[in-house]
Design an enzyme around this catalytic site. Structure first.
Site, short mmCIF file in Angstrom:
data_model
loop_
_atom_site.label_atom_id
_atom_site.label_comp_id
_atom_site.label_asym_id
_atom_site.label_seq_id
_atom_site.Cartn_x
_atom_site.Cartn_y
_atom_site.Cartn_z
N LYS A 209 13.40 -6.38 -3.69
CA LYS A 209 12.38 -6.83 -2.74
C LYS A 209 11.02 -6.88 -3.43
O LYS A 209 10.49 -5.85 -3.82
CB LYS A 209 12.29 -5.90 -1.53
CG LYS A 209 11.31 -6.44 -0.49
CD LYS A 209 10.97 -5.44 0.59
CE LYS A 209 9.80 -4.56 0.24
NZ LYS A 209 8.50 -5.25 0.15
N GLU B 225 8.28 5.02 -10.24
CA GLU B 225 7.17 4.77 -11.15
C GLU B 225 5.95 4.63 -10.25
O GLU B 225 5.79 3.63 -9.57
CB GLU B 225 7.46 3.51 -11.97
CG GLU B 225 6.73 3.47 -13.28
CD GLU B 225 5.34 2.90 -13.13
OE1 GLU B 225 4.43 3.70 -12.79
OE2 GLU B 225 5.17 1.70 -13.29
N CYS C 150 -1.31 0.68 -12.53
CA CYS C 150 -1.07 2.11 -12.29
C CYS C 150 -1.48 2.95 -13.48
O CYS C 150 -1.85 4.11 -13.33
CB CYS C 150 0.40 2.35 -11.94
SG CYS C 150 1.52 1.45 -13.01
N GLU D 225 -6.46 7.66 -7.10
CA GLU D 225 -6.25 6.33 -7.66
C GLU D 225 -6.95 5.29 -6.79
O GLU D 225 -6.70 5.20 -5.59
CB GLU D 225 -4.75 6.04 -7.73
CG GLU D 225 -4.43 4.73 -8.41
CD GLU D 225 -2.93 4.52 -8.59
OE1 GLU D 225 -2.17 4.80 -7.66
OE2 GLU D 225 -2.53 4.06 -9.67
#
Lengths: 316, 493
Positions: free
Chosen positions: B197, B271, B305, B402
Site C-alpha cells: 500500500k 523503519e 527520516c 522529528e
C-alpha cells in the site's frame, strides 16, 4: 576428589533445611542471594520463597526479587555496557573461556544442585558438561561472528561503505524454566559474547544453579554489571522487564502465549527487540549458533568518501 | 548579504543573473483519470466503490483519483497473494524468479523519465532528485535483489532458509517509488508474495509500477498494489493470513503496528523516525561540511527520516559555520518541483506543512533564534522556506522531535565526549553524521554514535547494496544489502 565433594554435598542436601543434623560437624548451609552489579545482595523487598523438588523437599530460602531489584539490575547493566562492549572482542573471548574454566572447576557442585532439583545423575552430568562446552563455543565466537556477519558494500559511487554488527545494549531475559543451568548459560553466553549486558530471571522452580553460576561469573573476570541474575516469579516480574524504558531487548524462553502477547504488546513502548526461544532444544546442536549472537546485534553501516575513485585509474 | 563584513571569502550569490525557468515537460508522462486496485495481475474495481483524489502539492490541482481499498479489497489482495505464493512463486526455480525481477528493473529504467515526472507531480519533490536519485535507485534495488534470488545459501552461512509467505507492506510518501522498490524487491527475490500500500498522498508511481509489473509478465498475485489511507493499512496489518509486516513511517504508527500484531506470529520490520545528529568539528573541511549539512536537511524538503536535523557545531567554528549556512540557504531555489533548477520543491501535503509551521512556532516560543531564506514562495501550493534555528537547547522540542521538514536545529559543543552524550541523547537512532579531517576521530565518533547509518564527511547517501535501518525507537530490521535479506526469510536449520 570428586567423590568426597559429592559425599559432602550429598550430606548438605540430606541434612538440608528440614532434616535434623546428626553428624558431628554441623554443615554450613549456603544462602542463595541475587547478583546485581557484581555484588550478592538480598532482595530489597526482604521477601523469599521456598522452591521444592518433586518429593516436596525444600531447596532453599530463595530471594523473591522485586521491581526495585530489577531496576537496580538494569542500572548496573546499563552502566556496564560501554566498558564491556568497548573491550577487545578477543578479551571478551578470554573472559568467556575463564567462565568455562571456573564452571569446570565447580562441576560437582552444579551436578549436586541439579540432582537436588530432581535431575538423575547422568542427566545432571550431561547438562553441566554441555554448559561448559557451550561457554567454550561462544568464547570462540567472540572475535569471529563480526567477520562472518559484516560486509563491505560495493556501492555505485565513490564511497567506502561497510556494515558491522554492534551490541544492542541491555537485554532482559526470562531464563528457560526447565534446563536450569544449560538453558541459563545458553541464553547468557551469546548475549554477552556480542558485547551486551543483561539482567536475567532464573528458573522459578529450579533457581539453585543460577545463583551458583553467579559465583562462577564473579570469579571469572567478568566486569560487574555485565550479567545480573535475579530469582523470583516470572508472573510478577515479566511486565517490569518489558516496561522498562532503558532495556533494549527482551528474550523469553517459555511457551505461555498470553505472556508472549503481553511482551510483544508492551515492548512496543520503546521498541524493544523481542526474541522467543520457546522451541529451542538446548541439548542439541540447534541450541548453539552465531545466529543467537546476531539476535541482539544491530547492524551499523558507515560511509566515507573516497577521493577521485573513478579518475585515479586504480593504479593498474 | 554581500555587504556583511568578514574576513573569509564568500561566494557572491546576489548577482543580477537569475535562472530562467527550465521546466521538465509533463507530456512525457501519462496519468490516467482514475486508478483501480492492482490485484492478481489485473486492475480491479474496489469493492468499497470509493475513490479519493490525489493532488499536485505544488498547485493543489487534482492529478487523478485512486481507489480506496476497504477490508474486503484487502482480503481479496491477500488471497491473491496467498494463492500465488502457494501455487506459483514458492515453487518456481529461484533463477527464474530472478529473471522476472531483472526484467522489472529494466522496465523501470526504460520508463525512468515518466516515473520521475509523475513522482515530482504527485509528491512535490524537485525533478532533479526524482530524476537523478529516486527513480534510478529504485531500478537499482530491483536489479540488486534480483541477483540474490538464487544465491541465498551464500547469504546465510551454514543455514537453509525459506520464505515467510505473504508480506504486507506499507510505505510512506517521502520516497514513494523508491520505498516500493525497497520493499518489493527483497520480498519477492526471497520467494514471498506481496500486498503493498503506497501512501494516500503519493499513490501514482506505485500504480505506474503496477503497470510495469503487469507488463513484465510477473505471475498474477505475486505483487498486489492497493491504495488507501490509514484504514487500509490497518486492514493489512490485521489480516490473519499475512505473515510479515514491513512498514516505513512514523514511530507512532510503528508502535501501533507492533501492538496490533502482538497476539500473532507475524514478523515485522519497522523503519521509523529519526532525529539525526550531524556533527562538525573545528578541523572539518568547513565548506564541504556546510554543503553536507544543506544536503542533509534540505534534501527532499527535509521529508527524510534520516535527515540531519540536529546540527552540532564545535564552538570555535560555530560563528563561521552559521554564517556560511545562512549564506547558503539564501541561494537555494524554492519553487516548481518540475523545474530542473529547483532545489526545494513543494511540501508533500497541507497537513505536513501545518506540522512544520507548528514546529517553527514552537522553536520561536522556546527561545531559539530563527533564520529563514528571504526567497519568495509561489502563490499556490504548499511551500516552506528553508529554515534554521540557532541557540537551540538540547531539551527543546525542535531538538528532540522529528519535524520532517526543511528546518534545521543548531546546537554547539566543546568536547568529543560532550557531543557524543548529546548526539546519543535521543530515543531515535536511525542515522548520524560527522565532519572532521582526522581519520582516528572519524572512527572514534562513528563507533560511538548509536545509529544504524553513519555518514562521515558526507550525508544522505544511499545504495541498494548498503543496509539501512535504525537503532532504538527508529525501528528494527535492515533494508538494502545482504542484511536486508533476513527480513524476508525464516532460518530453517
Amino acid at each position: 576428589m570428586e567423590k568426597t565433594i559429592k559425599k559432602s554435598s550429598l550430606t548438605i542436601s540430606e541434612n538440608g533445611l528440614e532434616k535434623k543434623v546428626s553428624s558431628k560437624r554441623l554443615e554450613v548451609l549456603k544462602t542463595y542471594k541475587i547478583y546485581i552489579g557484581g555484588q550478592f545482595p538480598r532482595t530489597e523487598s526482604g521477601r523469599y520463597y521456598i522452591p521444592t523438588n518433586v518429593a516436596g523437599k525444600k531447596l532453599a530460602n530463595v530471594c523473591l526479587s522485586s521491581r526495585k531489584d530489577f531496576r537496580d539490575a538494569v542500572l548496573a547493566a546499563r552502566g556496564a555496557v560501554s566498558g564491556w562492549s568497548g573491550r577487545a572482542a578477543f578479551n571478551r573471548g578470554q573472559v568467556l573461556y575463564r567462565m568455562a574454566e571456573m564452571l569446570e572447576g565447580r562441576k560437582a557442585q552444579f551436578i549436586d544442585e541439579l540432582i537436588q532439583q530432581d535431575a538423575p545423575r547422568a542427566k545432571a552430568e550431561k547438562e553441566v558438561n554441555l554448559a561448559i562446552d557451550r561457554l567454550i563455543y561462544y568464547a570462540g565466537w567472540c572475535d569471529k561472528f563480526q567477520q562472518v556477519f559484516s560486509s563491505v558494500n560495493p556501492v555505485a559511487s565513490s564511497y567506502f561503505n561497510f556494515s558491522v554488527p554492534e551490541p544492542t545494549g541491555v537485554v532482559a531475559m526470562i531464563a528457560p524454566q526447565g534446563d536450569s543451568l544449560l538453558g541459563l548459560v545458553s541464553v547468557i553466553a551469546p548475549v554477552i559474547a556480542g558485547g551486551n549486558t543483561c539482567v536475567l530471571l532464573a528458573s522459578e522452580s529450579k533457581p539453585l544453579c543460577a545463583v551458583t553460576f553467579a559465583e562462577v561469573l564473579n570469579s571469572s573476570d567478568l566486569p560487574a554489571g555485565v550479567v545480573n541474575i535475579l530469582t523470583g516469579k516470572p508472573g510478577e516480574l515479566v511486565s517490569w522487564f518489558v516496561d522498562h524504558m532503558d532495556v533494549n531487548a527482551t528474550i523469553y524462553c517459555e511457551t505461555n502465549s498470553e505472556i508472549k502477547k503481553m511482551i510483544r504488546e508492551r515492548s512496543a513502548m520503546n521498541l524493544k527487540r523481542i526474541f522467543f526461544y520457546d522451541k529451542v532444544n538446548w541439548y542439541t546442536q540447534e541450541g548453539q549458533s552465531p545466529y543467537f549472537i546476531m539476535d541482539t546485534q544491530e547492524i551499523k553501516t558507515t560511509w566515507h568518501p573516497i577521493e577521485n575513485i573513478a579518475g585515479a585509474g586504480g593504479g593498474y | 548579504m554581500a555587504k556583511t563584513k568578514n574576513n573569509t571569502l564568500k561566494l557572491k550569490f546576489d548577482t543580477s543573473w537569475s535562472y530562467a525557468p527550465a521546466p521538465e515537460s509533463k507530456s512525457a508522462a501519462t496519468i490516467n483519470k482514475q486508478y483501480d486496485l492492482f490485484i492478481n495481475g489485473e486492475w480491479q474495481k474496489p469493492l468499497s466503490k470509493k475513490y479519493f483524489d490525489t493532488i499536485n502539492p505544488a498547485n493543489e490541482e487534482k492529478l487523478s483519483e485512486v481507489a480506496d481499498a476497504g477490508e474486503a479489497d484487502v482480503d481479496k489482495a491477500v488471497k491473491a497473494a496467498r494463492n500465488a505464493y502457494d501455487k506459483v512463486w514458492k515453487k518456481m526455480p529461484a533463477k527464474e524468479r530472478a529473471k522476472y525481477i531483472f526484467r522489472i528493473a529494466r522496465m523501470v529504467q526504460e520508463k525512468a523519465r515518466e516515473l520521475a515526472i509523475i513522482e515530482s507531480l504527485d509528491g512535490g519533490k524537485p525533478i532533479k532528485e526524482s530524476r537523478d536519485f529516486d527513480v534510478p535507485t529504485a531500478a537499482n534495488h530491483f536489479f540488486y535483489y534480483a541477483g540474490w534470488a538464487d544465491k541465498l545459501e551464500y547469504a546465510f552461512p551454514n543455514r537453509i532458509t525459506e520464505p515467510l509467505g505473504v508480506a504486507g507492506q506499507i510505505i510512506p510518501w517521502n520516497f514513494p517509488l523508491l520505498m516500493a522498490a525497497w520493499k518489493i524487491a527483497p520480498a519477492i527475490a526471497t520467494g514471498n508474495t506481496v500486498v503493498l500500500k503506497p501512501a494516500e498522498t503519493t499513490p501514482l508511481t506505485a500504480l505506474k509500477l503496477a503497470e510495469i509489473i503487469q507488463e513484465s509478465g510477473l505471475p498474477p498475485g505475486v505483487v498486489n498494489i492497493i491504495t488507501g489511507a490509514g484504514d487500509t493499512g490497518a486492514a493489512i496489518v490485521n489480516h490473519p493470513d499475512i505473515n510479515k509486516i514491513a512498514f516505513t513511517g512514523s514511530t507512532e504508527v510503528g508502535k501501533i503496528i507492533q501492538r496490533a500484531i502482538s497476539g500473532t506470529d507475524k514478523k515485522a520490520t519497522l523503519e521509523l523516525g529519526g532525529k539525526a545528529a550531524n556533527i562538525i568539528f573545528e578541523d572539518a573541511p568547513i565548506d564541504q561540511a556546510v554543503e553536507g549539512v544543506i544536503n542533509g536537511i534540505y534534501f527532499n524538503q527535509g521529508h527524510v527520516c534520516c535527515a540531519g536535523s540536529r546540527l552540532y557545531v564545535q564552538e570555535s567554528v560555530a560563528k563561521l559555520v552559521i554564517k556560511k549556512l545562512r549564506d547558503r540557504i539564501e541561494t537555494l531555489i524554492v519553487g516548481d518541483p518540475l523545474d530542473k533548477n529547483t532545489d526545494i520543491g513543494a511540501i508533500n501535503s497541507r497537513q505536513q506543512l501545518e506540522t512544520i509551521l507548528k514546529y517553527i512556532s514552537i522553536g520561536k516560543k522556546e527561545g531559539a533564534e530563527m533564520y529563514e531564506s528571504s526567497c519568495r514562495l509561489p502563490g499556490k501550493g504548499f511551500f516552506c522556506r528553508p529554515t534554521m534555528f540557532t541557540n537551540v537547547a538540547q531539551s527543546s522540542r525542535i531538538a528532540q522531535e522529528e519535524i520532517f521538514g526543511p528546518v534545521l536545529s543548531i546546537l554547539t559543543f566543546r568536547t568529543d565526549d560532550e557531543v557524543i552524550e548529546k548526539a546519543n541523547n535521543s530515543p531515535y537512532g536511525l542515522s548520524a553524521g560527522v565532519w572532521t579531517d582526522k581519520g582516528s576521530k572519524i572512527f572514534n565518533m562513528t563507533r560511538r554514535m548509536r545509529a544504524g547509518v553513519v555518514w562521515a564527511n558526507t550525508f544522505n547517501k544511499f545504495d541498494p547494496s548498503s543496509p539501512f535501518g535504525g537503532y532504538k525507537e527508529s525501528g528494527f530490521g535492515r533494508e538494502g544489502g545482504l542484511h536486508g535479506l533476513s527480513a524476508y526469510v525464516n532460518i530453517v536449520n
